[in-house]
Scaffold this motif. Sequence first.
Motif, PDB file in Angstrom:
ATOM      1  N   LYS A  26       1.036   8.320   5.490  1.00 57.61           N
ATOM      2  CA  LYS A  26       1.561   9.580   4.972  1.00 57.61           C
ATOM      3  C   LYS A  26       3.082   9.587   4.851  1.00 57.61           C
ATOM      4  O   LYS A  26       3.639  10.428   4.160  1.00 57.61           O
ATOM      5  N   TYR A  31       2.951   8.614  -1.206  1.00 57.03           N
ATOM      6  CA  TYR A  31       1.638   8.996  -0.668  1.00 57.03           C
ATOM      7  C   TYR A  31       1.086  10.256  -1.335  1.00 57.03           C
ATOM      8  O   TYR A  31      -0.102  10.341  -1.621  1.00 57.03           O
ATOM      9  N   TYR A  32       1.922  11.225  -1.597  1.00 57.82           N
ATOM     10  CA  TYR A  32       1.465  12.508  -2.143  1.00 57.82           C
ATOM     11  C   TYR A  32       1.511  12.561  -3.676  1.00 57.82           C
ATOM     12  O   TYR A  32       1.271  13.621  -4.253  1.00 57.82           O
ATOM     13  N   TYR A  99      -1.097   5.392  12.357  1.00 54.80           N
ATOM     14  CA  TYR A  99      -1.077   6.417  11.314  1.00 54.80           C
ATOM     15  C   TYR A  99      -2.021   7.580  11.605  1.00 54.80           C
ATOM     16  O   TYR A  99      -2.077   8.526  10.832  1.00 54.80           O
TER      17      TYR A  99
END
Length: 160
Positions: A26, A31-32, A99
């Motif tokens: 993340k 990642y987003y 993670y």
Amino acid sequence: MSASMSVVNDEILIEEVRSRSILYDKSHPSYYLREIKARVWREVSQALGCPGQGFTLRWKNLRDRYVKEKNKYIPSGSGYEAVLPRWPLMGIMSFLDPYIKTRQTSSNMSEEPLSSSLLDDTLPTTSVATSSSSLDNMLPTTSVATRDGVNVRFTFAFCV
């Protein structure tokens, strides 16, 4: 497909995901970003030689199962004795450990039980006044004694 063949395919999928941190880290800058992640999942699909998008769901199931299996072996303080992991993919999925953030558990049990004297002091008592000198005296009242000895009086009026 046999169970052993499924495990082999899962291991290959796990290795492909492991080599692409954008899919599980993340803190990765992309990642987003959906478009970039979709492109990376297409790369995984090509590497496995199977077109389709079922890999994202399979990865999610594997990750969720890993977290569930891992949490089985974290001491809860309840006196439960941990059992050694039996899921065959525990070892290969362990790269996810840095993670995965485990949530703090909470309990509805207090550290120290309340003494019976404290409970008796805080129970409300209800009385109905019988004097008819005023309307206030005819309404039901509740008095509650607090811990510091202060009495609080509540009067309830109901319209019918």
